[in-house]
Design an enzyme around this catalytic site. Sequence first.
Site, mmCIF file in Angstrom:
data_model
loop_
_atom_site.group_PDB
_atom_site.id
_atom_site.type_symbol
_atom_site.label_atom_id
_atom_site.label_comp_id
_atom_site.label_asym_id
_atom_site.label_seq_id
_atom_site.Cartn_x
_atom_site.Cartn_y
_atom_site.Cartn_z
ATOM 1 N N LYS A 116 41.630 39.399 30.569
ATOM 2 C CA LYS A 116 41.168 40.336 29.978
ATOM 3 C C LYS A 116 40.739 40.401 28.394
ATOM 4 C CE LYS A 116 44.339 44.354 31.134
ATOM 5 N NZ LYS A 116 45.987 44.651 31.397
ATOM 6 N N LYS A 198 39.288 43.730 46.186
ATOM 7 C CA LYS A 198 40.415 44.239 46.373
ATOM 8 C C LYS A 198 40.464 45.560 45.693
ATOM 9 C CE LYS A 198 44.655 44.591 43.821
ATOM 10 N NZ LYS A 198 45.966 44.680 42.563
ATOM 11 N N LYS A 201 40.229 51.162 40.692
ATOM 12 C CA LYS A 201 39.630 52.487 40.690
ATOM 13 C C LYS A 201 38.544 52.841 39.646
ATOM 14 C CE LYS A 201 42.826 53.022 36.734
ATOM 15 N NZ LYS A 201 42.536 51.455 36.133
#
Length: 332
Positions: A116, A198, A201
């Site tokens: 991140k 994977k 969204k």
Amino acid sequence: MENEAKKKVLSCIQPSGMLTLGNYLGALKNWKNMQEEFDCTFAVADLHAITVRQEPAKLRSQIYSTYALMLALGLDPEESTLFIQSHVPAHSQLSWLLSCYTQFGEMSRMTQFKDKSAKHADNVNVGLFSYPVLMAADILLYKPDFVPVGADQKQHLEIARDIAERFNGIYGDVFTVPDPYIPKIGARVMSLQDPTKKMSKSDENLNAWVAILDTPDDIMRKFKRAVTDSEAKVCIGEEKHGINNLIGIYSAITGKTSDEITAEFEGKGYGDFKLAVGEAVAEELRPIREKYDCIIKDKAALEALYREGAEKAGYVARKTLNKAMKKVGFVL
Ligand code: TRP
């Protein structure tokens, strides 16, 4: 009385907008199934959401919609405790305490932090760094026996266990050291367009993922376009990522094994199979969407439920927090 005999489970989900079929089959469907067997606590982890920048109005509406979706999924506020994390101040309070029992070095090794901070290089804030400590507080406050988490959260659960053991080692038996919960059914759902990745969204290709709240038409369209291979045989295969994924989805919904599915589609083409998977998904999600549409309209009823949930959660959380504070030497 009955609850005292049941083992305890806790999990949380971030209010990150559209939840996908992957979230559903990987986690949420299991939450519903666990309600009978376990004494469950489920929360919308809104405090975690602000480790990356959020637009206030959007965040607010996502918190509402995530809570409404938990209800629409069949989580029962009478049976389980359903609340919004920021409504129970003990999470922030215990998080501070625990951060003083967590080493800089161990936080630096968290793979999600590394990922991140590379992705949000302009906003590597301290919250992003200490996020696993907050998650440890979420967990340890409720003394769960089990925490259902996906692969991406396993390292964070490990840290929560380490922190609990360390604290208990100094002060005695304060926290329960929870085990990960591996669901009986569960699928790692892959992208419909690139089944080596994977389902996510944030995928720019909107045909790659299915939202829990998608309409049946959208769902059918996406499954019809799902990427497969040229062998035209419905069976598991090493290089058959697309078909493997569709079999996994169909199996998670119908409960059929992959052998049963292969037999069911013997002699049929991928077109038929894709339609069948699409229909199974659309029918599974239809009642959830209908219930959600009803719940989200009634803000007053929603508010009554999350207030009550926060009160129930707060009672348990405060007890654990007080015990920890007393052990450390605070004046209560
Ligand atoms: N970090 C988890 C995620 O991003 C959400 C979460 C927050 C959580 N607190 C938790 C999960 C406690 C399990 C237990 O998915």
